[in-house]
Design a protein around this motif. Structure first.
Motif, mmCIF file in Angstrom:
data_model
loop_
_atom_site.group_PDB
_atom_site.id
_atom_site.type_symbol
_atom_site.label_atom_id
_atom_site.label_comp_id
_atom_site.label_asym_id
_atom_site.label_seq_id
_atom_site.Cartn_x
_atom_site.Cartn_y
_atom_site.Cartn_z
ATOM 1 N N ARG A 7 0.860 -1.190 0.000
ATOM 2 C CA ARG A 7 0.000 0.000 0.000
ATOM 3 C C ARG A 7 0.893 1.235 0.000
ATOM 4 O O ARG A 7 1.890 1.301 0.709
ATOM 5 C CB ARG A 7 -0.926 0.005 1.212
ATOM 6 C CG ARG A 7 -1.803 -1.228 1.304
ATOM 7 C CD ARG A 7 -2.538 -1.279 2.636
ATOM 8 N NE ARG A 7 -3.558 -0.251 2.719
ATOM 9 C CZ ARG A 7 -3.760 0.523 3.795
ATOM 10 N NH1 ARG A 7 -2.973 0.397 4.852
ATOM 11 N NH2 ARG A 7 -4.729 1.410 3.801
ATOM 12 N N GLY A 9 1.168 5.394 0.482
ATOM 13 C CA GLY A 9 0.613 6.644 0.986
ATOM 14 C C GLY A 9 1.394 7.815 0.430
ATOM 15 O O GLY A 9 2.631 7.800 0.443
ATOM 16 N N GLU A 22 4.166 0.598 2.271
ATOM 17 C CA GLU A 22 4.045 -0.312 3.407
ATOM 18 C C GLU A 22 3.704 -1.707 2.903
ATOM 19 O O GLU A 22 2.723 -1.894 2.177
ATOM 20 C CB GLU A 22 2.966 0.193 4.367
ATOM 21 C CG GLU A 22 3.059 -0.367 5.764
ATOM 22 C CD GLU A 22 2.174 0.399 6.735
ATOM 23 O OE1 GLU A 22 2.721 1.146 7.572
ATOM 24 O OE2 GLU A 22 0.945 0.259 6.653
ATOM 25 N N ARG A 27 8.305 -0.902 6.104
ATOM 26 C CA ARG A 27 7.918 0.408 5.587
ATOM 27 C C ARG A 27 9.125 1.055 4.912
ATOM 28 O O ARG A 27 10.227 1.044 5.449
ATOM 29 C CB ARG A 27 7.406 1.279 6.733
ATOM 30 C CG ARG A 27 6.719 2.543 6.289
ATOM 31 C CD ARG A 27 5.900 3.141 7.422
ATOM 32 N NE ARG A 27 6.720 3.527 8.547
ATOM 33 C CZ ARG A 27 6.332 3.459 9.810
ATOM 34 N NH1 ARG A 27 5.134 2.994 10.117
ATOM 35 N NH2 ARG A 27 7.132 3.850 10.782
ATOM 36 N N SER A 29 10.244 4.695 2.788
ATOM 37 C CA SER A 29 9.761 6.056 2.584
ATOM 38 C C SER A 29 10.809 6.931 1.921
ATOM 39 O O SER A 29 12.006 6.622 1.928
ATOM 40 C CB SER A 29 9.341 6.678 3.924
ATOM 41 O OG SER A 29 10.451 6.750 4.808
ATOM 42 N N GLN A 63 -2.955 -0.618 -3.571
ATOM 43 C CA GLN A 63 -3.820 0.500 -3.169
ATOM 44 C C GLN A 63 -2.957 1.739 -2.952
ATOM 45 O O GLN A 63 -1.873 1.661 -2.375
ATOM 46 C CB GLN A 63 -4.542 0.118 -1.869
ATOM 47 C CG GLN A 63 -5.588 1.087 -1.391
ATOM 48 C CD GLN A 63 -6.199 0.622 -0.072
ATOM 49 O OE1 GLN A 63 -5.671 0.877 0.998
ATOM 50 N NE2 GLN A 63 -7.305 -0.106 -0.155
ATOM 51 N N ILE A 65 -3.233 5.697 -1.414
ATOM 52 C CA ILE A 65 -4.042 6.660 -0.660
ATOM 53 C C ILE A 65 -3.288 7.985 -0.664
ATOM 54 O O ILE A 65 -2.123 8.057 -0.286
ATOM 55 C CB ILE A 65 -4.303 6.168 0.773
ATOM 56 C CG1 ILE A 65 -5.003 4.812 0.726
ATOM 57 C CG2 ILE A 65 -5.155 7.173 1.531
ATOM 58 C CD1 ILE A 65 -5.175 4.155 2.068
ATOM 59 N N ILE A 490 1.964 8.290 6.413
ATOM 60 C CA ILE A 490 1.697 7.069 7.182
ATOM 61 C C ILE A 490 0.276 7.102 7.723
ATOM 62 O O ILE A 490 -0.428 6.081 7.753
ATOM 63 C CB ILE A 490 2.721 6.910 8.320
ATOM 64 C CG1 ILE A 490 4.123 6.751 7.751
ATOM 65 C CG2 ILE A 490 2.368 5.706 9.199
ATOM 66 C CD1 ILE A 490 5.221 6.757 8.809
ATOM 67 N N LEU A 493 -2.416 5.655 5.631
ATOM 68 C CA LEU A 493 -2.494 4.192 5.626
ATOM 69 C C LEU A 493 -3.156 3.658 6.894
ATOM 70 O O LEU A 493 -3.447 2.462 6.974
ATOM 71 C CB LEU A 493 -1.092 3.596 5.477
ATOM 72 C CG LEU A 493 -0.318 4.038 4.225
ATOM 73 C CD1 LEU A 493 1.092 3.475 4.238
ATOM 74 C CD2 LEU A 493 -1.046 3.613 2.956
ATOM 75 N N ARG A 494 -3.386 4.518 7.885
ATOM 76 C CA ARG A 494 -4.057 4.114 9.123
ATOM 77 C C ARG A 494 -5.529 4.518 9.142
ATOM 78 O O ARG A 494 -6.268 4.117 10.034
ATOM 79 C CB ARG A 494 -3.358 4.769 10.326
ATOM 80 C CG ARG A 494 -1.892 4.438 10.468
ATOM 81 C CD ARG A 494 -1.669 3.017 10.947
ATOM 82 N NE ARG A 494 -0.234 2.704 10.972
ATOM 83 C CZ ARG A 494 0.426 2.189 9.942
ATOM 84 N NH1 ARG A 494 -0.213 1.890 8.813
ATOM 85 N NH2 ARG A 494 1.707 1.939 10.018
#
Length: 695
Positions: A7, A9, A22, A27, A29, A63, A65, A490, A493-494
């Motif tokens: 996923r 972000g 992630e 993770r 970045s 995905q 986001i 992050i 993703l939460r």
């Protein structure tokens, strides 16, 4: 092949675009400079970088986001489409008259924000509904058809329709939309009964206009982004973070782009709430400082505070009423122009001022060496020793201390007879005091004492300034989570898939109608659930119910949370008891004998999130021996000290280091002043606390 889905972000900020990939517990970045002309270029660049770090191709991403400041910036900078407003005859000037309140009562030269649309772009039709939705004056279709021809001749790209009391009866707005769809099929239309079906026409009209104003821009951008990502191999669903702290589909975001205003900061608040839950904290001050702005949010019981109305583009800092009201569900936070790129100058009274103007990423602060000549907060941080010029952003952006010193001297030093270090000290203290003052004001407005709170700092610049803010605010602890430099991304993703439906239906408790209330909640629940199902067709959907109540004659309401059982079996006595308890908690006492009213009803539908397992407190701590040091200016001592320098990986869980110290990583640096020490929790979170607290 990875067993867990990948996923992505993505958070587009004013200076940097943060990208987080992630995969299960892993993770990856990066931060890349934002590309203003085509924001999707920075996203694609960052996506390829994190995929390379993870050893996967973009096709592995399931995905994406995304949160963006594009909508907010378009409103602030007035870079929207050519837009018209159609409203009820007699209400053409509502958005210019505002509420007629003066936010600065004694200022004879009061500056009010200009309306988004000048008067010659505001049109009227002869129609009228009363407050109960009864038709007083019917709408003539011939008049609408003639108006459509005038709008065609003026070459409008987007049209907002806001009629009086359409939140109760939307028949006339729907008729206008049908005519416009037939006569002007290429023009985008926004209806107030869909965008913001709430009472108070100024806020509702302004929100609908804002939606129409940015709709062509956002729709074009989202379409380009989806196509570009697919061309790069990431042909997966793309979702958008909305201002209320949840995720919506790309299609919904294109129709209601005004809900994307504040989407990036909302992700940061969700990130901080997630950290608060892991650490069992019920009172948290979220501090997010990036390249352009700083955002401060109160989080109680691991839930960010929310509101129904907020303002953008304020003409007076901290002054409610001086901005453009947007009436949508939003995480309540205060935002000021104080980021790493915020520029400093000396005003006519020889005082240092910082922001809200920002150097952004083009050209950036003077120390970037990209043509910037005015000193920014990052320049001051570099001169004060907070940043390593060879290791900024993981070494991807070399910094030039000589450029920073020259900019500070030319803009501040020459005028105020200061050296570069003293000028940097003054600049940093001004920006830190601005942020501390914003936090104080926000806390007072919400009746909170910040000394009871724990700060959670994230964003590329926040860990550089968080400890100093804690010293100013009397906050004893500050947590800096892993990935703090890309915290908002992050947070995306939460976040759950969610949508909040609102209705304005005026009802006094003396005229309470349980059947009407049940039908109202059922209708809103269906609407909110439909939006969530467009994102996730299978997940369990939960619902929160809320009503906004006031005493008769009051000008504003307070939110009252209902349980599912209370919403399913509405009862006037129960609602009154809940209102009086909350009112007394806020204002000290309830008012006996006064009539109570309900004005707004709300249902928020959202997907359930995985349960969070709280962390255990660190036991015995092991001191870390450090040998590397560098000079660091400690503002509380007003002098330069030798600070220990260690990487974040050199401070494993259960270890502690004494300040002054600098904890470095690719995306940010955590400054630990002499008054504090830093320890690492089991999840890698750094805990910067006063030495007295640990003892």
């Amino acid at each position: 092949m990875h067993a867990h889905p990948a996923r992505l972000g993505v958070d587009i900020g004013g200076t940097f675009t943060d990208v987080v990939l992630e995969i299960g517990e892993n993770r990856f970045s990066t931060k890349v400079l934002t590309t203003y002309a085509a924001p999707e270029n920075a996203i694609v660049d960052g996506m390829h970088q994190v995929c390379a770090k993870a050893g996967v191709t973009p096709s592995a991403i399931s995905q994406i986001i995304h949160g963006t400041t594009l909508a907010t910036n378009a409103l602030i900078e007035r870079r929207g489409a050519k837009t018209a407003l159609i409203t009820t005859k007699g209400f053409r000037d509502v958005i210019e008259m505002r509420t007629e309140s003066r936010f600065e009562q004694y200022d004879l030269n009061l500056t009010l924000p200009e309306p988004l649309l000048p008067r010659n772009r505001r049109y009227v039709v002869n129609e009228r509904m009363d407050a109960n939705g009864n038709r007083l004056t019917p709408l003539a279709l011939q008049e609408v058809e003639a108006l459509a021809e005038d709008l065609r001749a003026a070459n409008y790209e987007s049209i907002a329709v806001g009629l009086l009391h359409s939140y109760v009866n939307d028949t006339h707005e729907r008729l206008i939309a049908e005519v416009l769809a037939e006569k002007l099929p290429d023009v985008m239309v926004s209806l107030s009964c869909e965008v913001s079906p709430q009472m108070r026409e100024y806020e509702r009209f302004n929100t609908t206009i804002a939606n129409a104003y940015i709709k062509p821009l956002i729709k074009s951008y989202l379409g380009r982004l989806k196509d570009r990502l697919a061309d790069e191999g990431a042909a997966c669903p793309v979702f958008l973070m909305h201002s209320g702290g949840g995720i919506m589909s790309l299609e919904s975001a294109a129709d209601f782009p005004v809900r994307l205003v504040e989407s990036g900061p909302a992700g940061g608040a969700i990130f901080a709430a997630d950290v608060a839950a892991k650490h069992g904290l019920n009172k948290v001050l979220s501090f997010d400082m990036g390249g352009t702005t700083a955002k401060i949010c109160l989080i109680k019981d691991q839930t960010p505070k929310t509101a129904r109305v907020f303002e953008v583009a304020r003409t007076y800092r901290f002054k409610k009423g001086s901005g453009m009201p947007i009436s949508i569900p939003v995480i309540d936070m205060v935002e000021i122009g104080a980021g790493g790129g915020s520029l400093a100058h000396v005003d006519g009274m020889n005082q240092i001022r910082v922001g809200p103007e920002s150097a952004g990423s083009e050209p950036g602060p003077a120390c970037y060496g990209r043509g910037g000549e005015n000193p920014a907060v990052t320049d001051a941080d570099l001169i004060l020793g907070k940043l390593d010029p060879q290791n900024f952003a993981g070494g991807s952006i070399p910094l030039h201390p000589d450029n920073a010193a020259k900019a500070l001297h030319n803009t501040i030093g020459q005028t105020l007879d200061m050296g570069a270090t003293e000028a940097a000290f003054g600049l940093a203290e001004v920006v830190d005091e601005n942020m501390a003052n914003a936090a104080r004001v926000h806390a007072v407005e919400n009746g909170e004492d910040l000394s009871d709170y724990t700060m959670i700092a994230f964003g590329g610049a926040a860990p550089l300034h968080a400890a100093r803010l804690c010293e100013k605010l009397g906050v004893s602890r500050c947590l800096v989570p892993q990935g703090a430099g890309v915290g908002s991304a992050i947070g995306f993703l939460r976040a759950p898939f969610s949508f909040e439906a609102n209705r304005s239906v005026f009802m006094r408790l003396s005229d309470f109608d349980p059947a009407k209330v049940q039908a109202l909640f059922a209708d809103m629940s269906q609407e909110a659930t439909r939006f969530v199902r467009s994102c996730d067709a299978e997940a369990e959907i939960l619902r929160d119910h809320k009503i906004y109540m006031r005493y008769a004659g009051q000008g504003w309401e307070i939110p009252i949370a209902l349980t599912a059982e209370q919403a399913a079996a509405p009862d006037a006595a129960t609602f009154l008891h809940l209102f009086e308890a909350d009112y007394e908690a806020l204002f000290g006492r309830a008012v006996e004998g006064m009539e109570v009213e309900i004005t707004v009803w709300s249902v928020n539908a959202y997907t359930d999130q995985a349960a969070i397992t709280p962390l255990t407190e660190a036991g015995a701590l092991t001191a870390v021996a450090t040998t590397a040091t560098r000079p660091l200016f400690d503002p509380a001592l007003a002098q330069t000290v030798e600070a220990a320098v260690l990487t974040r990986t050199a401070l494993p869980p259960g270890h502690i280091a004494q300040g002054p110290a600098l904890v470095t990583e690719d995306e940010t640096t955590v400054v630990v002043p002499a008054s504090r020490e830093v320890l690492t929790h089991a999840d890698g979170t750094l805990d910067v606390r006063t030495k007295e607290t640990s003892q």
